[in-house]
Design a protein around this motif. Structure first.
Motif, PDB file in Angstrom:
ATOM      1  N   VAL A  22      -6.875  -3.098   2.467  1.00 51.89           N
ATOM      2  CA  VAL A  22      -5.852  -3.159   1.427  1.00 51.89           C
ATOM      3  C   VAL A  22      -5.178  -1.785   1.350  1.00 51.89           C
ATOM      4  O   VAL A  22      -5.842  -0.748   1.290  1.00 51.89           O
ATOM      5  CB  VAL A  22      -6.457  -3.554   0.070  1.00 51.89           C
ATOM      6  N   GLY A  23      -3.865  -1.784   1.383  1.00 51.79           N
ATOM      7  CA  GLY A  23      -3.108  -0.539   1.454  1.00 51.79           C
ATOM      8  C   GLY A  23      -2.682  -0.196   2.871  1.00 51.79           C
ATOM      9  O   GLY A  23      -1.878   0.716   3.073  1.00 51.79           O
ATOM     10  N   GLY A  24      -3.217  -0.922   3.859  1.00 55.64           N
ATOM     11  CA  GLY A  24      -2.808  -0.727   5.249  1.00 55.64           C
ATOM     12  C   GLY A  24      -1.448  -1.334   5.512  1.00 55.64           C
ATOM     13  O   GLY A  24      -0.945  -2.158   4.728  1.00 55.64           O
ATOM     14  N   VAL A  25      -0.846  -0.959   6.636  1.00 56.66           N
ATOM     15  CA  VAL A  25       0.527  -1.368   6.943  1.00 56.66           C
ATOM     16  C   VAL A  25       0.593  -2.087   8.285  1.00 56.66           C
ATOM     17  O   VAL A  25       0.011  -1.637   9.279  1.00 56.66           O
ATOM     18  CB  VAL A  25       1.472  -0.148   6.955  1.00 56.66           C
ATOM     19  N   ASN A  34       8.756 -13.638   4.400  1.00 57.81           N
ATOM     20  CA  ASN A  34       8.663 -13.075   3.044  1.00 57.81           C
ATOM     21  C   ASN A  34       8.035 -14.063   2.086  1.00 57.81           C
ATOM     22  O   ASN A  34       7.171 -13.706   1.264  1.00 57.81           O
ATOM     23  CB  ASN A  34      10.055 -12.702   2.525  1.00 57.81           C
ATOM     24  N   LEU A  35       8.462 -15.316   2.183  1.00 57.32           N
ATOM     25  CA  LEU A  35       7.980 -16.352   1.274  1.00 57.32           C
ATOM     26  C   LEU A  35       6.485 -16.596   1.459  1.00 57.32           C
ATOM     27  O   LEU A  35       5.740 -16.741   0.485  1.00 57.32           O
ATOM     28  CB  LEU A  35       8.763 -17.640   1.516  1.00 57.32           C
ATOM     29  N   LEU A  36       6.027 -16.603   2.702  1.00 54.48           N
ATOM     30  CA  LEU A  36       4.636 -16.950   2.982  1.00 54.48           C
ATOM     31  C   LEU A  36       3.660 -15.850   2.610  1.00 54.48           C
ATOM     32  O   LEU A  36       2.533 -16.132   2.189  1.00 54.48           O
ATOM     33  CB  LEU A  36       4.484 -17.298   4.467  1.00 54.48           C
ATOM     34  N   ILE A  37       4.064 -14.585   2.752  1.00 54.57           N
ATOM     35  CA  ILE A  37       3.098 -13.493   2.548  1.00 54.57           C
ATOM     36  C   ILE A  37       3.211 -12.827   1.177  1.00 54.57           C
ATOM     37  O   ILE A  37       2.467 -11.881   0.895  1.00 54.57           O
ATOM     38  CB  ILE A  37       3.246 -12.413   3.641  1.00 54.57           C
ATOM     39  N   ALA A  80       1.120  -9.239   0.510  1.00 58.54           N
ATOM     40  CA  ALA A  80       1.705  -8.005   1.037  1.00 58.54           C
ATOM     41  C   ALA A  80       3.118  -7.818   0.509  1.00 58.54           C
ATOM     42  O   ALA A  80       3.844  -8.803   0.270  1.00 58.54           O
ATOM     43  CB  ALA A  80       1.722  -8.033   2.567  1.00 58.54           C
ATOM     44  N   ASN A  81       3.489  -6.563   0.331  1.00 57.75           N
ATOM     45  CA  ASN A  81       4.881  -6.217   0.061  1.00 57.75           C
ATOM     46  C   ASN A  81       5.585  -6.006   1.400  1.00 57.75           C
ATOM     47  O   ASN A  81       4.999  -5.445   2.334  1.00 57.75           O
ATOM     48  CB  ASN A  81       4.964  -4.937  -0.768  1.00 57.75           C
ATOM     49  N   ILE A  82       6.814  -6.448   1.496  1.00 58.04           N
ATOM     50  CA  ILE A  82       7.528  -6.362   2.769  1.00 58.04           C
ATOM     51  C   ILE A  82       8.917  -5.779   2.571  1.00 58.04           C
ATOM     52  O   ILE A  82       9.617  -6.112   1.609  1.00 58.04           O
ATOM     53  CB  ILE A  82       7.612  -7.747   3.456  1.00 58.04           C
ATOM     54  N   THR A  83       9.281  -4.878   3.481  1.00 54.98           N
ATOM     55  CA  THR A  83      10.628  -4.329   3.537  1.00 54.98           C
ATOM     56  C   THR A  83      11.194  -4.639   4.919  1.00 54.98           C
ATOM     57  O   THR A  83      10.557  -4.327   5.938  1.00 54.98           O
ATOM     58  CB  THR A  83      10.628  -2.807   3.319  1.00 54.98           C
ATOM     59  N   ILE A 114      13.341  -4.366  11.845  1.00 55.29           N
ATOM     60  CA  ILE A 114      12.122  -3.650  11.483  1.00 55.29           C
ATOM     61  C   ILE A 114      11.573  -4.212  10.174  1.00 55.29           C
ATOM     62  O   ILE A 114      12.308  -4.367   9.204  1.00 55.29           O
ATOM     63  CB  ILE A 114      12.393  -2.141  11.349  1.00 55.29           C
ATOM     64  N   ALA A 115      10.296  -4.531  10.177  1.00 52.39           N
ATOM     65  CA  ALA A 115       9.621  -5.018   8.974  1.00 52.39           C
ATOM     66  C   ALA A 115       8.380  -4.173   8.739  1.00 52.39           C
ATOM     67  O   ALA A 115       7.596  -3.937   9.661  1.00 52.39           O
ATOM     68  CB  ALA A 115       9.247  -6.490   9.115  1.00 52.39           C
ATOM     69  N   VAL A 116       8.220  -3.708   7.511  1.00 52.44           N
ATOM     70  CA  VAL A 116       7.046  -2.934   7.119  1.00 52.44           C
ATOM     71  C   VAL A 116       6.343  -3.706   6.016  1.00 52.44           C
ATOM     72  O   VAL A 116       6.896  -3.914   4.940  1.00 52.44           O
ATOM     73  CB  VAL A 116       7.435  -1.522   6.631  1.00 52.44           C
ATOM     74  N   MET A 117       5.118  -4.163   6.301  1.00 54.09           N
ATOM     75  CA  MET A 117       4.339  -4.951   5.350  1.00 54.09           C
ATOM     76  C   MET A 117       3.133  -4.144   4.901  1.00 54.09           C
ATOM     77  O   MET A 117       2.301  -3.753   5.731  1.00 54.09           O
ATOM     78  CB  MET A 117       3.858  -6.257   5.983  1.00 54.09           C
ATOM     79  N   CYS A 118       3.036  -3.904   3.605  1.00 51.17           N
ATOM     80  CA  CYS A 118       1.890  -3.188   3.042  1.00 51.17           C
ATOM     81  C   CYS A 118       0.963  -4.198   2.375  1.00 51.17           C
ATOM     82  O   CYS A 118       1.362  -4.896   1.433  1.00 51.17           O
ATOM     83  CB  CYS A 118       2.353  -2.139   2.030  1.00 51.17           C
ATOM     84  N   LYS A 119      -0.254  -4.276   2.855  1.00 53.78           N
ATOM     85  CA  LYS A 119      -1.218  -5.266   2.365  1.00 53.78           C
ATOM     86  C   LYS A 119      -1.634  -4.952   0.931  1.00 53.78           C
ATOM     87  O   LYS A 119      -2.045  -3.844   0.617  1.00 53.78           O
ATOM     88  CB  LYS A 119      -2.443  -5.295   3.279  1.00 53.78           C
ATOM     89  N   THR A 120      -1.545  -5.953   0.050  1.00 54.04           N
ATOM     90  CA  THR A 120      -1.897  -5.786  -1.353  1.00 54.04           C
ATOM     91  C   THR A 120      -3.113  -6.599  -1.772  1.00 54.04           C
ATOM     92  O   THR A 120      -3.684  -6.354  -2.836  1.00 54.04           O
ATOM     93  CB  THR A 120      -0.704  -6.193  -2.243  1.00 54.04           C
TER      94      THR A 120
END
Length: 300
Positions: free
Chosen positions: A160-163, A205-208, A212-215, A226-232
């Motif tokens: 959790v907190g990983g990208v 975006n909808l599924l995760i 995770a937060n996604i940019t 480019i997509a950056v997903m931070c696991k929450t």
């Protein structure tokens, strides 16, 4: 993995001779190999488009990084940098064709880390500790047999907190006309990551959103998505442990075993490899500028 993936899996398997022949000839020619290593970040600080990976990793006590679907490019740097000092990064170069690639490393006597065997769609089985800080998938997610499963598996492997960092050419399957490994397109639509082909469309975006937060962005220079997903939150086990997967893999294993006894299949595989190997022998011998011009002509 659902039954409708079988056709994609079959096409993916048929793409293996081309990939192996390509890398064999990149490493065969000293000029091409040196050109690739000059472009790669191996031996230097990790650097990613539109994401400060070095700064992110320095916040972690013992960061572990995975370059998944790495091929043999060694594109990702293997150091972090703090106060001007290079610190070795615990980075793993992971690819399902590792056995082929490591033979190429030995054949041409290259002093580079061996590629570790791992399949994106089952990544959490290869890295189950949930201690990974950064997973990079660059120009590889759209080559996989089940890209959304690959995303779930990557998120499951992170703490959790990983990208999870994705970097891809937009709509590459369309560009490559759905040949070989190119069976899916990746695109950004108003800040949403969309994976699609002629049979399906997935809004990532909808599924995760619960996990995770996604940019999502488009690099202004390269045009890459480019997509950056931070696991929450932790990923539910059912996302990564599916009995259908086990059934599918068992069937696939036995089908491949059966094909080994087929003279037609064996000849087809080896003929394809030598066909591509011969083509790549001449292509990789060309100057870089000529290769880029040839690639543009072939894509018209």
């Amino acid at each position: 993995m659902i039954d409708s993936s079988k056709d994609i899996i079959s096409k993916w398997l048929k793409g293996i001779p081309y990939e192996v022949a390509f890398w064999n000839n990149v490493y065969r020619w000293n000029a091409t190999f040196k050109g690739m290593m000059g472009w790669a970040n191996y031996g230097s600080t990790i650097s990613l488009e539109d994401f400060d990976a070095n700064r992110f990793l320095l916040q972690k006590e013992h960061p572990v990084a995975l370059d998944v679907g790495a091929g043999m490019s060694y594109a990702t740097g293997n150091f972090t940098s703090k106060n001007g000092q290079n610190l070795p990064l615990d980075i793993h170069y992971v690819d399902p064709l590792a056995f082929h690639y490591n033979k190429i490393l030995r054949r041409y006597r290259k002093s580079l880390p061996e590629i570790e065997f791992g399949m994106m769609e089952y990544l959490s089985a290869f890295f189950p500790q949930k201690n990974v800080s950064l997973i990079m998938i660059q120009n590889a997610l759209d080559h996989s047999a089940n890209p959304m499963k690959g995303i779930w598996e990557a998120l499951a492997s992170l703490h959790v907190g990983g990208v999870l960092y994705l970097n891809h050419h937009p709509n590459e399957a369309e560009t490559e006309r759905y040949k070989g490994f190119h069976q899916f397109n990746i695109i950004d639509e108003n800040g949403r990551l969309i994976i699609w082909n002629k049979q399906q469309r997935i809004d990532v975006n909808l599924l995760i959103q619960k996990y995770a937060n996604i940019t999502v962005s488009r690099n202004t220079t390269s045009g890459h998505v480019i997509a950056v997903m931070c696991k929450t939150a932790e990923i539910p086990q059912e996302m990564t442990c599916d009995k259908t997967d086990k059934q599918f893999l068992c069937n696939l294993l036995m089908m491949q075993n059966l094909q080994q006894f087929s003279l037609r299949h064996t000849l087809s595989y080896h003929l394809n490899y030598w066909k591509f190997n011969t083509i790549q022998f001449f292509i990789q011998a060309l100057p870089w500028e000529w290769k880029m011009k040839l690639k543009k002509i072939l894509h018209r």
